[in-house]
Motif scaffolding. Structure first.
Motif, short mmCIF file in Angstrom:
data_model
loop_
_atom_site.label_atom_id
_atom_site.label_comp_id
_atom_site.label_asym_id
_atom_site.label_seq_id
_atom_site.Cartn_x
_atom_site.Cartn_y
_atom_site.Cartn_z
N LEU A 253 0.88 -1.16 0.00
CA LEU A 253 0.00 0.00 0.00
C LEU A 253 0.92 1.21 0.00
CD1 LEU A 253 -2.87 1.21 0.25
CD2 LEU A 253 -2.63 1.01 2.73
N LEU A 254 0.73 2.12 -0.96
CA LEU A 254 1.67 3.22 -1.15
C LEU A 254 0.97 4.56 -1.24
CD1 LEU A 254 4.52 4.35 -1.95
CD2 LEU A 254 3.87 3.85 -4.34
N LEU A 255 1.47 5.53 -0.46
CA LEU A 255 1.05 6.92 -0.59
C LEU A 255 2.24 7.71 -1.14
CD1 LEU A 255 -0.74 7.63 2.83
CD2 LEU A 255 -1.75 6.78 0.71
N VAL A 256 1.98 8.52 -2.15
CA VAL A 256 2.99 9.47 -2.64
C VAL A 256 2.55 10.84 -2.14
CG1 VAL A 256 4.17 10.45 -4.62
CG2 VAL A 256 3.42 8.05 -4.68
N THR A 257 3.39 11.50 -1.37
CA THR A 257 3.04 12.79 -0.77
C THR A 257 4.08 13.85 -1.13
OG1 THR A 257 4.31 12.63 1.30
CG2 THR A 257 2.21 11.45 1.21
N THR A 258 3.74 15.09 -0.82
CA THR A 258 4.74 16.16 -0.94
C THR A 258 5.74 16.00 0.21
OG1 THR A 258 3.41 17.65 0.42
CG2 THR A 258 3.04 17.73 -1.96
N LYS A 259 6.92 16.56 0.04
CA LYS A 259 7.93 16.45 1.10
C LYS A 259 7.57 17.30 2.32
CE LYS A 259 12.26 15.98 0.31
NZ LYS A 259 13.67 16.16 -0.11
N ALA A 260 6.73 18.31 2.08
CA ALA A 260 6.31 19.17 3.19
C ALA A 260 5.18 18.55 4.01
CB ALA A 260 5.88 20.53 2.66
N SER A 261 4.65 17.43 3.53
CA SER A 261 3.54 16.79 4.22
C SER A 261 3.98 16.26 5.59
CB SER A 261 3.00 15.64 3.36
OG SER A 261 1.84 15.10 3.91
N ASN A 262 3.04 16.22 6.54
CA ASN A 262 3.32 15.75 7.90
C ASN A 262 3.43 14.23 7.90
OD1 ASN A 262 2.95 14.83 10.63
ND2 ASN A 262 2.22 16.87 11.15
N ILE A 263 4.63 13.71 8.16
CA ILE A 263 4.87 12.28 8.08
C ILE A 263 4.04 11.50 9.10
CG2 ILE A 263 6.89 12.43 9.58
CD1 ILE A 263 6.36 9.94 6.68
N VAL A 264 3.81 12.08 10.27
CA VAL A 264 3.02 11.40 11.31
C VAL A 264 1.57 11.23 10.83
CG1 VAL A 264 2.15 11.52 13.67
CG2 VAL A 264 4.49 12.24 13.16
N GLU A 265 1.01 12.30 10.24
CA GLU A 265 -0.36 12.21 9.71
C GLU A 265 -0.42 11.24 8.54
OE1 GLU A 265 -2.05 15.96 8.79
OE2 GLU A 265 -1.79 16.78 10.81
N ASP A 266 0.61 11.27 7.71
CA ASP A 266 0.64 10.37 6.55
C ASP A 266 0.65 8.90 6.99
OD1 ASP A 266 0.67 12.54 4.89
OD2 ASP A 266 2.85 12.54 4.61
N LEU A 267 1.41 8.60 8.03
CA LEU A 267 1.45 7.23 8.55
C LEU A 267 0.10 6.83 9.13
CD1 LEU A 267 4.99 7.25 10.21
CD2 LEU A 267 4.29 5.95 8.20
N GLY A 268 -0.59 7.79 9.77
CA GLY A 268 -1.94 7.52 10.27
C GLY A 268 -2.90 7.22 9.13
N THR A 269 -2.78 7.97 8.04
CA THR A 269 -3.62 7.73 6.85
C THR A 269 -3.31 6.36 6.27
OG1 THR A 269 -3.63 10.10 6.34
CG2 THR A 269 -4.22 8.59 4.55
N LEU A 270 -2.04 6.03 6.23
CA LEU A 270 -1.62 4.73 5.69
C LEU A 270 -2.21 3.58 6.51
CD1 LEU A 270 0.33 3.55 3.46
CD2 LEU A 270 2.02 3.38 5.28
N ARG A 271 -2.16 3.71 7.83
CA ARG A 271 -2.70 2.66 8.71
C ARG A 271 -4.21 2.50 8.52
NH1 ARG A 271 1.32 4.63 12.32
NH2 ARG A 271 -0.15 6.14 13.22
N LEU A 272 -4.89 3.65 8.35
CA LEU A 272 -6.34 3.60 8.14
C LEU A 272 -6.66 2.89 6.82
CD1 LEU A 272 -9.24 4.35 8.82
CD2 LEU A 272 -8.82 6.63 7.87
N LEU A 273 -5.95 3.23 5.77
CA LEU A 273 -6.18 2.59 4.47
C LEU A 273 -5.84 1.10 4.53
CD1 LEU A 273 -4.81 5.28 1.98
CD2 LEU A 273 -7.18 4.59 2.30
N ALA A 274 -4.84 0.74 5.32
CA ALA A 274 -4.46 -0.67 5.47
C ALA A 274 -5.57 -1.48 6.14
CB ALA A 274 -3.16 -0.79 6.26
N LYS A 275 -6.37 -0.82 6.97
CA LYS A 275 -7.54 -1.49 7.58
C LYS A 275 -8.70 -1.57 6.59
CE LYS A 275 -6.52 0.08 12.31
NZ LYS A 275 -6.98 0.97 13.41
N VAL A 276 -8.82 -0.53 5.78
CA VAL A 276 -9.95 -0.45 4.85
C VAL A 276 -9.82 -1.47 3.72
CG1 VAL A 276 -11.03 1.04 3.10
CG2 VAL A 276 -10.47 1.96 5.36
N VAL A 277 -8.60 -1.68 3.22
CA VAL A 277 -8.40 -2.55 2.04
C VAL A 277 -8.97 -3.95 2.26
CG1 VAL A 277 -6.68 -3.70 0.59
CG2 VAL A 277 -6.48 -1.25 1.08
N PRO A 278 -8.59 -4.68 3.33
CA PRO A 278 -9.18 -6.02 3.51
C PRO A 278 -10.67 -5.99 3.82
CG PRO A 278 -7.79 -5.44 5.38
CD PRO A 278 -7.56 -4.41 4.35
#
Length: 207
Positions: free
Chosen positions: A68-93
């Motif tokens: 599961l991959l997110l491509v973000t801007t470098k200015a994006s908040n990495i902590v928030e991005d990881l939270g988004t990634l975890r949420l999507l990882a739950k949603v996919v299955p």
């Protein structure tokens, strides 16, 4: 945070199965970003993200060699991005039932809808939980089913109307043919019969 795209990749990140863009990007740029990911991941000591001069790749391994991959801007908040990634990882299955290439391909549109529930246009995360996403997807599925049923009902009604019109036209044509035949027969019966003149001994008889 600004997420440029969210994707599900197979074959250890080399094959894109589903990809959703949240900002305006042409196809060539998207394909270039995704194609660079496997090489960057191979050189990274991190297990969650890797950066280039232009973007950041935030990723999470899934089952069966998928990512599961997110491509973000470098200015994006990495902590928030990881939270988004975890949420999507739950949603996919939740959406696919199982994390496999076949399941992802089969549920591609549902996954796109799910990504849109998590991330708004422009790449900003929505304040939403997996249960709300599931409810919204079920509602969307129900609405889509109702729309399909309504469409089929209209198509069936239109088909019946066309068949009725065709039947009425055929009956009128048959009635016209019967009328023509009947009027033609009556005309022949009412015409006086005349003998042939000037043939077969029509000359004067001699006494």
């Amino acid at each position: 945070m600004v997420v440029l795209s969210a994707s599900i990749l197979s074959n250890r990140g080399q094959k894109a199965l589903v990809s959703r863009q949240f900002v305006e990007m042409n196809r060539m740029r998207v394909e270039g970003l995704l194609a660079a990911f496997p090489k960057l991941m191979g050189h990274s000591k991190q297990h969650t993200f890797v950066e280039t001069d232009a973007v950041r790749y935030v990723y999470q391994p899934l089952e069966n060699g998928m990512y599961l991959l997110l491509v973000t801007t470098k200015a994006s908040n990495i902590v928030e991005d990881l939270g988004t990634l975890r949420l999507l990882a739950k949603v996919v299955p939740d959406v696919t039932g199982s994390v496999s290439e076949a399941a992802v391909n089969e549920c591609a549109f549902e996954l796109i809808f799910a990504f849109d529930e998590v991330l708004a246009s422009g790449g900003y995360k929505e304040d939403i939980s997996p249960s709300v996403i599931r409810t919204n997807l079920e509602m969307h599925s129900h609405e889509e089913e109702m729309a399909l049923m309504l469409k089929k009902s209209k198509e069936d009604a239109a088909k019946e109307q066309m068949q009725a019109q065709a039947k009425a036209i055929k009956e009128r044509q048959m009635a016209q043919m019967r009328d023509q035949l009947m009027s033609g027969g009556a005309g022949a019966a009412s015409r006086p019969q005349t003998g042939m003149v000037g043939f077969g001994g029509g000359g004067p008889q001699q006494g």
